[in-house]
Write a protein that holds these residues in place. Structure first.
Motif, PDB file in Angstrom:
ATOM      1  N   THR A   6       2.101 -11.690   7.019  1.00  0.00           N
ATOM      2  CA  THR A   6       1.170 -10.584   6.761  1.00  0.00           C
ATOM      3  C   THR A   6       1.692  -9.639   5.678  1.00  0.00           C
ATOM      4  O   THR A   6       0.924  -8.856   5.124  1.00  0.00           O
ATOM      5  CB  THR A   6       0.889  -9.772   8.043  1.00  0.00           C
ATOM      6  OG1 THR A   6       2.087  -9.128   8.472  1.00  0.00           O
ATOM      7  CG2 THR A   6       0.329 -10.654   9.155  1.00  0.00           C
ATOM      8  N   LEU A   7       2.976  -9.696   5.384  1.00  0.00           N
ATOM      9  CA  LEU A   7       3.570  -8.737   4.445  1.00  0.00           C
ATOM     10  C   LEU A   7       3.004  -8.802   3.026  1.00  0.00           C
ATOM     11  O   LEU A   7       2.779  -7.745   2.423  1.00  0.00           O
ATOM     12  CB  LEU A   7       5.089  -8.878   4.440  1.00  0.00           C
ATOM     13  CG  LEU A   7       5.770  -8.416   5.726  1.00  0.00           C
ATOM     14  CD1 LEU A   7       7.257  -8.739   5.691  1.00  0.00           C
ATOM     15  CD2 LEU A   7       5.547  -6.934   5.970  1.00  0.00           C
ATOM     16  N   PRO A   8       2.751  -9.976   2.455  1.00  0.00           N
ATOM     17  CA  PRO A   8       2.135  -9.962   1.119  1.00  0.00           C
ATOM     18  C   PRO A   8       0.773  -9.255   1.105  1.00  0.00           C
ATOM     19  O   PRO A   8       0.454  -8.566   0.130  1.00  0.00           O
ATOM     20  CB  PRO A   8       2.005 -11.448   0.774  1.00  0.00           C
ATOM     21  CG  PRO A   8       3.142 -12.087   1.521  1.00  0.00           C
ATOM     22  CD  PRO A   8       3.185 -11.331   2.834  1.00  0.00           C
ATOM     23  N   ASP A   9      -0.005  -9.380   2.174  1.00  0.00           N
ATOM     24  CA  ASP A   9      -1.264  -8.637   2.282  1.00  0.00           C
ATOM     25  C   ASP A   9      -1.013  -7.135   2.296  1.00  0.00           C
ATOM     26  O   ASP A   9      -1.655  -6.371   1.589  1.00  0.00           O
ATOM     27  CB  ASP A   9      -1.998  -9.000   3.580  1.00  0.00           C
ATOM     28  CG  ASP A   9      -3.049 -10.069   3.393  1.00  0.00           C
ATOM     29  OD1 ASP A   9      -3.612 -10.168   2.291  1.00  0.00           O
ATOM     30  OD2 ASP A   9      -3.320 -10.784   4.363  1.00  0.00           O
ATOM     31  N   ILE A  10      -0.078  -6.728   3.142  1.00  0.00           N
ATOM     32  CA  ILE A  10       0.237  -5.300   3.290  1.00  0.00           C
ATOM     33  C   ILE A  10       0.748  -4.731   1.972  1.00  0.00           C
ATOM     34  O   ILE A  10       0.299  -3.672   1.514  1.00  0.00           O
ATOM     35  CB  ILE A  10       1.255  -5.088   4.426  1.00  0.00           C
ATOM     36  CG1 ILE A  10       0.616  -5.428   5.780  1.00  0.00           C
ATOM     37  CG2 ILE A  10       1.789  -3.658   4.419  1.00  0.00           C
ATOM     38  CD1 ILE A  10       1.605  -5.520   6.937  1.00  0.00           C
ATOM     39  N   CYS A  11       1.674  -5.440   1.336  1.00  0.00           N
ATOM     40  CA  CYS A  11       2.238  -4.960   0.075  1.00  0.00           C
ATOM     41  C   CYS A  11       1.169  -4.902  -1.018  1.00  0.00           C
ATOM     42  O   CYS A  11       1.110  -3.925  -1.780  1.00  0.00           O
ATOM     43  CB  CYS A  11       3.385  -5.850  -0.367  1.00  0.00           C
ATOM     44  SG  CYS A  11       4.802  -5.806   0.755  1.00  0.00           S
ATOM     45  N   GLY A  12       0.339  -5.913  -1.084  1.00  0.00           N
ATOM     46  CA  GLY A  12      -0.739  -5.911  -2.072  1.00  0.00           C
ATOM     47  C   GLY A  12      -1.687  -4.746  -1.869  1.00  0.00           C
ATOM     48  O   GLY A  12      -2.123  -4.111  -2.836  1.00  0.00           O
ATOM     49  N   ALA A  13      -1.989  -4.448  -0.621  1.00  0.00           N
ATOM     50  CA  ALA A  13      -2.874  -3.322  -0.323  1.00  0.00           C
ATOM     51  C   ALA A  13      -2.214  -1.988  -0.638  1.00  0.00           C
ATOM     52  O   ALA A  13      -2.834  -1.102  -1.235  1.00  0.00           O
ATOM     53  CB  ALA A  13      -3.303  -3.369   1.146  1.00  0.00           C
ATOM     54  N   LEU A  14      -0.959  -1.827  -0.241  1.00  0.00           N
ATOM     55  CA  LEU A  14      -0.265  -0.555  -0.457  1.00  0.00           C
ATOM     56  C   LEU A  14      -0.081  -0.226  -1.937  1.00  0.00           C
ATOM     57  O   LEU A  14       0.042   0.948  -2.293  1.00  0.00           O
ATOM     58  CB  LEU A  14       1.105  -0.562   0.232  1.00  0.00           C
ATOM     59  CG  LEU A  14       1.102  -0.413   1.748  1.00  0.00           C
ATOM     60  CD1 LEU A  14       2.503  -0.627   2.306  1.00  0.00           C
ATOM     61  CD2 LEU A  14       0.559   0.953   2.155  1.00  0.00           C
ATOM     62  N   SER A  15      -0.072  -1.229  -2.780  1.00  0.00           N
ATOM     63  CA  SER A  15       0.122  -0.952  -4.201  1.00  0.00           C
ATOM     64  C   SER A  15      -1.171  -1.069  -5.007  1.00  0.00           C
ATOM     65  O   SER A  15      -1.135  -1.151  -6.232  1.00  0.00           O
ATOM     66  CB  SER A  15       1.217  -1.845  -4.786  1.00  0.00           C
ATOM     67  OG  SER A  15       0.967  -3.196  -4.536  1.00  0.00           O
ATOM     68  N   SER A  16      -2.314  -1.040  -4.317  1.00  0.00           N
ATOM     69  CA  SER A  16      -3.594  -1.122  -5.017  1.00  0.00           C
ATOM     70  C   SER A  16      -4.332   0.212  -4.956  1.00  0.00           C
ATOM     71  O   SER A  16      -4.155   0.990  -4.016  1.00  0.00           O
ATOM     72  CB  SER A  16      -4.470  -2.218  -4.412  1.00  0.00           C
ATOM     73  OG  SER A  16      -4.909  -1.832  -3.129  1.00  0.00           O
ATOM     74  N   LYS A  42       7.960   2.446  -4.596  1.00  0.00           N
ATOM     75  CA  LYS A  42       8.064   3.555  -3.639  1.00  0.00           C
ATOM     76  C   LYS A  42       7.821   4.936  -4.238  1.00  0.00           C
ATOM     77  O   LYS A  42       7.401   5.841  -3.528  1.00  0.00           O
ATOM     78  CB  LYS A  42       9.398   3.525  -2.912  1.00  0.00           C
ATOM     79  CG  LYS A  42      10.588   3.836  -3.782  1.00  0.00           C
ATOM     80  CD  LYS A  42      11.872   3.781  -2.997  1.00  0.00           C
ATOM     81  CE  LYS A  42      13.036   4.054  -3.932  1.00  0.00           C
ATOM     82  NZ  LYS A  42      14.295   3.983  -3.245  1.00  0.00           N
ATOM     83  N   ASP A  43       8.033   5.101  -5.525  1.00  0.00           N
ATOM     84  CA  ASP A  43       7.836   6.412  -6.147  1.00  0.00           C
ATOM     85  C   ASP A  43       6.506   6.543  -6.885  1.00  0.00           C
ATOM     86  O   ASP A  43       6.243   7.576  -7.493  1.00  0.00           O
ATOM     87  CB  ASP A  43       8.998   6.712  -7.100  1.00  0.00           C
ATOM     88  CG  ASP A  43      10.313   6.858  -6.353  1.00  0.00           C
ATOM     89  OD1 ASP A  43      10.307   7.416  -5.237  1.00  0.00           O
ATOM     90  OD2 ASP A  43      11.351   6.390  -6.881  1.00  0.00           O
ATOM     91  N   THR A  44       5.662   5.526  -6.800  1.00  0.00           N
ATOM     92  CA  THR A  44       4.371   5.603  -7.489  1.00  0.00           C
ATOM     93  C   THR A  44       3.368   6.392  -6.655  1.00  0.00           C
ATOM     94  O   THR A  44       3.429   6.404  -5.417  1.00  0.00           O
ATOM     95  CB  THR A  44       3.794   4.203  -7.779  1.00  0.00           C
ATOM     96  OG1 THR A  44       3.458   3.561  -6.543  1.00  0.00           O
ATOM     97  CG2 THR A  44       4.779   3.349  -8.575  1.00  0.00           C
ATOM     98  N   LYS A  87      12.490  -5.846  -2.664  1.00  0.00           N
ATOM     99  CA  LYS A  87      12.455  -5.689  -4.125  1.00  0.00           C
ATOM    100  C   LYS A  87      11.195  -4.936  -4.534  1.00  0.00           C
ATOM    101  O   LYS A  87      11.247  -3.993  -5.335  1.00  0.00           O
ATOM    102  CB  LYS A  87      12.502  -7.056  -4.809  1.00  0.00           C
ATOM    103  CG  LYS A  87      12.433  -6.969  -6.317  1.00  0.00           C
ATOM    104  CD  LYS A  87      12.470  -8.332  -6.970  1.00  0.00           C
ATOM    105  CE  LYS A  87      12.406  -8.144  -8.476  1.00  0.00           C
ATOM    106  NZ  LYS A  87      12.158  -9.380  -9.192  1.00  0.00           N
ATOM    107  N   TRP A  88      10.045  -5.359  -4.002  1.00  0.00           N
ATOM    108  CA  TRP A  88       8.771  -4.706  -4.299  1.00  0.00           C
ATOM    109  C   TRP A  88       8.824  -3.227  -3.931  1.00  0.00           C
ATOM    110  O   TRP A  88       8.393  -2.372  -4.713  1.00  0.00           O
ATOM    111  CB  TRP A  88       7.656  -5.428  -3.530  1.00  0.00           C
ATOM    112  CG  TRP A  88       6.392  -4.645  -3.437  1.00  0.00           C
ATOM    113  CD1 TRP A  88       5.392  -4.580  -4.377  1.00  0.00           C
ATOM    114  CD2 TRP A  88       5.985  -3.815  -2.354  1.00  0.00           C
ATOM    115  NE1 TRP A  88       4.398  -3.747  -3.933  1.00  0.00           N
ATOM    116  CE2 TRP A  88       4.740  -3.268  -2.684  1.00  0.00           C
ATOM    117  CE3 TRP A  88       6.554  -3.482  -1.126  1.00  0.00           C
ATOM    118  CZ2 TRP A  88       4.051  -2.405  -1.835  1.00  0.00           C
ATOM    119  CZ3 TRP A  88       5.873  -2.630  -0.284  1.00  0.00           C
ATOM    120  CH2 TRP A  88       4.636  -2.100  -0.643  1.00  0.00           C
ATOM    121  N   LEU A  89       9.372  -2.917  -2.765  1.00  0.00           N
ATOM    122  CA  LEU A  89       9.437  -1.531  -2.294  1.00  0.00           C
ATOM    123  C   LEU A  89      10.259  -0.666  -3.246  1.00  0.00           C
ATOM    124  O   LEU A  89       9.874   0.472  -3.546  1.00  0.00           O
ATOM    125  CB  LEU A  89      10.012  -1.500  -0.878  1.00  0.00           C
ATOM    126  CG  LEU A  89       9.898  -0.200  -0.111  1.00  0.00           C
ATOM    127  CD1 LEU A  89       8.466   0.294  -0.041  1.00  0.00           C
ATOM    128  CD2 LEU A  89      10.464  -0.372   1.294  1.00  0.00           C
TER     129      LEU A  89
END
Length: 165
Positions: A26-36, A134-136, A128-130
């Motif tokens: 589920t993490l790629p979904d979560i990461c994709g959403a959090l950075s969109s 994280k500062d955006t 790595k993504w985080l």
């Protein structure tokens, strides 16, 4: 996010491979959403995130699209078989079952992956993504709504006991 990563690692450490795999997928979904901008998960965001942060380790073996199809079949139907996948099924070997490592093998028409290596590869991609996002402002806006653990409750609703909300 760090608590979620920590709990997935604890699941791996305790041989809770179903839970670790389910959560990691589920993490790629979560990461994709959090950075969109809109804070929503999509198939395309999942695929792009996987290919960017994990895909290099699986070239010629597992694409973001195949991982997305596996995620869909496992999370929603409890199966490792998806009709759109390039493989008839995904076979995860548990590291406690053998001293050998079986990873990134194509067996007939099935893909074989070591579950611990796979989950750790996704977690490394998340870490790595985080560091990158994280500062955006987009991440900060979306992360404010992220499901978090509150060890002392969430006033004014519940106080004094751990909650997740």
């Amino acid at each position: 996010m760090e608590e979620l990563i920590s709990q997935i690692k604890k699941a791996l450490d305790n041989n809770l491979y179903y839970l670790a795999l389910l959560a990691a997928l589920t993490l790629p979904d979560i990461c994709g959403a959090l950075s969109s901008e809109d804070g929503k998960a999509t198939k395309q965001r999942y695929i792009e995130w996987f290919n960017k942060y994990v895909g290099e380790k699986y070239k010629g073996c597992l694409t973001g699209e195949d991982c997305y199809y596996f995620r869909c079949s496992f999370v929603h139907q409890g199966t490792s078989q998806h009709p759109k996948s390039n493989y008839s099924r995904v076979i995860f070997v548990e590291p406690t079952g053998t001293s050998n490592i079986f990873h990134c093998n194509i067996l007939e028409d099935a893909l074989n992956i070591d579950v611990r290596i796979f989950v750790m590869d996704i977690l490394e991609g998340v870490e790595k993504w985080l560091r990158e996002v994280k500062d955006t402002e987009v991440f900060k806006k979306n992360y404010a709504r992220f499901m978090k653990r509150y060890p002392n409750g969430l006033p004014p609703y519940i106080v004094g006991v751990p909650v997740i909300s």
